[in-house]
Design a protein around this motif. Structure first.
Motif: not given
Length: 418
Positions: A66-68, A70, A72-73, A300, A333
């Motif tokens: 999921k982060w990949l 986003m 602002h990952a 974050y 970010t």
């Protein structure tokens, strides 16, 4: 004994100080012109004895996917043809189980708590000053799901006797009053009140001067070319670009992310890989909208820390090898996290920095002997080098001296990967 310490970051300098206190003749060698000019230079500033967890945790593989995607990952992966990267990722994923997480977190907390005691001793011995504060770390949850998921950390803290408080929204604001301006953005938090903050660069430079006064010799602007190993079994010193051989009875490798590259020719396969982190140093314009201590933005994975009249914003994990470029997307970010919670600084004039964190796949540093007699490791601290430095230094000083450390250090050594 004559001991050479390789590296003048926070780990190398604290090791040198403790070794000198133990009565050894100590030389520190570093390629930079002074102490703490690489990964220790502008880290997040948090000294997190309680907020101390391995990155390899249950649910991380799903979160990572999921982060990949986003904007602002907290995680950035730049795949490349790199056997070391692939091996490290596979090993890290194998540690993402509840059983391994509990084991890894417990030993990290053991070392971190010992480091808390050791750092307090150093302060008392030296009177060292480094913009330090003793007001804890607040892990801040923006969603109820994050608060609910903190249960595994609470359990580990309770098991190891580490003080903590689970806070609701009002409790978070009592701990960090500036959050009252953004109260609608938070649901709760986890406070570890024994945590501290401080400028790692200031501390390392001040301690280096103190170490010099008690006899430590620092050799800067010098590249270590190789170890001098007798018969492949015992270290006898190092060769540099300035001197053919500097002799020693023992060598401590504290080269951070570069330790595995240096050790590879000697058949030592150290599972440490660089994970790049970024930081902003933001001047404070309005103290009423700035943090009092460290706030860890769980969404974050960014730490927001008060350092005197500055806010240090640090975090993110970029797996991209030995690169130190400054990606502007990463800056955005960091700016988004700090200005969303603490708009009391001037992000437009902030100093942007990146450094390579030496990460092990299980989160615990590697501290102890190697298969080569007289060669010791103190590396692989990841994001927690500042936190664990003082305790790690005392452990390595005891091991080099042939003494039993005050904490169990058997599972900190390289042998755990056998």
């Amino acid at each position: 004994m004559k001991v050479i310490v390789l590296g003048a970051g926070i780990i190398g300098v604290t090791s040198a100080y403790q070794l000198a206190k133990a009565g050894h003749e100590v030389i520190v060698i570093d390629r930079q012109e002074g102490p703490a000019l690489e990964t220790s230079f502008a880290n997040a500033g948090e000294v997190s004895f309680g907020y101390c967890s391995p990155w390899a945790a249950p649910g991380i593989p799903l979160k990572a996917m999921k982060w990949l995607i986003m904007e602002h990952a907290p995680l950035v992966l730049r795949p490349k043809v790199d056997a070391a990267m692939l091996s490290w990722l596979v090993r890290m994923l194998s540690n993402c189980t509840s059983e391994r997480y509990a084991i890894n977190k417990s030993r990290m907390l053991r070392l971190a708590d010992y480091s808390r005691i050791s750092l307090a001793d150093v302060r008392q011995e030296t009177g060292i000053a480094y913009d330090e504060r003793m007001q804890g770390t607040l892990q801040l949850f923006r969603t109820q799901a994050q608060l609910d998921a903190s249960g595994k950390d609470v359990k580990a803290l309770a098991t190891d006797g580490i003080p903590y408080e689970v806070l609701d929204r009002d409790g978070c604001i009592r701990a960090e009053p500036a959050l009252n301006h953004v109260r609608e953005k938070i649901v709760g938090g986890l406070l570890t009140p024994k945590d501290e903050t401080g400028d790692c660069f200031k501390f390392t430079n001040a301690l280096a001067k103190i170490a010099e006064r008690i006899g430590v010799r620092f050799v800067y602007n010098t590249v270590v070319k190789r170890l001098d190993v007798e018969g492949g079994r015992r270290v006898r010193g190092v060769a540099t670009n300035r001197e053919r051989i500097i002799s020693a009875d023992a060598v401590v490798v504290a080269f951070g992310s570069y330790s595995p590259l240096f050790l590879k020719p000697y058949g030592i396969k150290l599972p440490v890989y660089p994970v790049k982190g970024y930081s902003l140093t933001v001047p404070i314009l309005d103290a009423s909208r700035a943090p009092e201590s460290t706030v860890m933005d769980e969404t974050y994975k960014i730490a927001i820390t008060r350092l005197g009249d500055r806010i240090r914003v640090g975090g993110m994990a970029e797996i991209s090898g030995y690169t130190n470029d400054l990606g502007q997307a990463r800056r955005k970010t960091l700016e988004h996290s700090v200005m969303d919670l603490f708009p009391g600084g001037d992000a437009s004039t902030a100093t942007f920095w990146s450094g390579l964190r030496p990460m092990t796949p299980d989160g615990t540093p590697v501290i102890g002997p190697t298969k080569i007699a007289g060669l010791f490791l103190n590396t692989g601290h990841g994001t927690l080098g500042w936190t664990m430095s003082s305790g790690s230094a005392r452990v390595i000083a005891d091991l080099v001296s042939g003494s039993k450390p005050e904490i169990d250090a058997t599972d900190l050594a390289m042998s755990r990967y056998a």
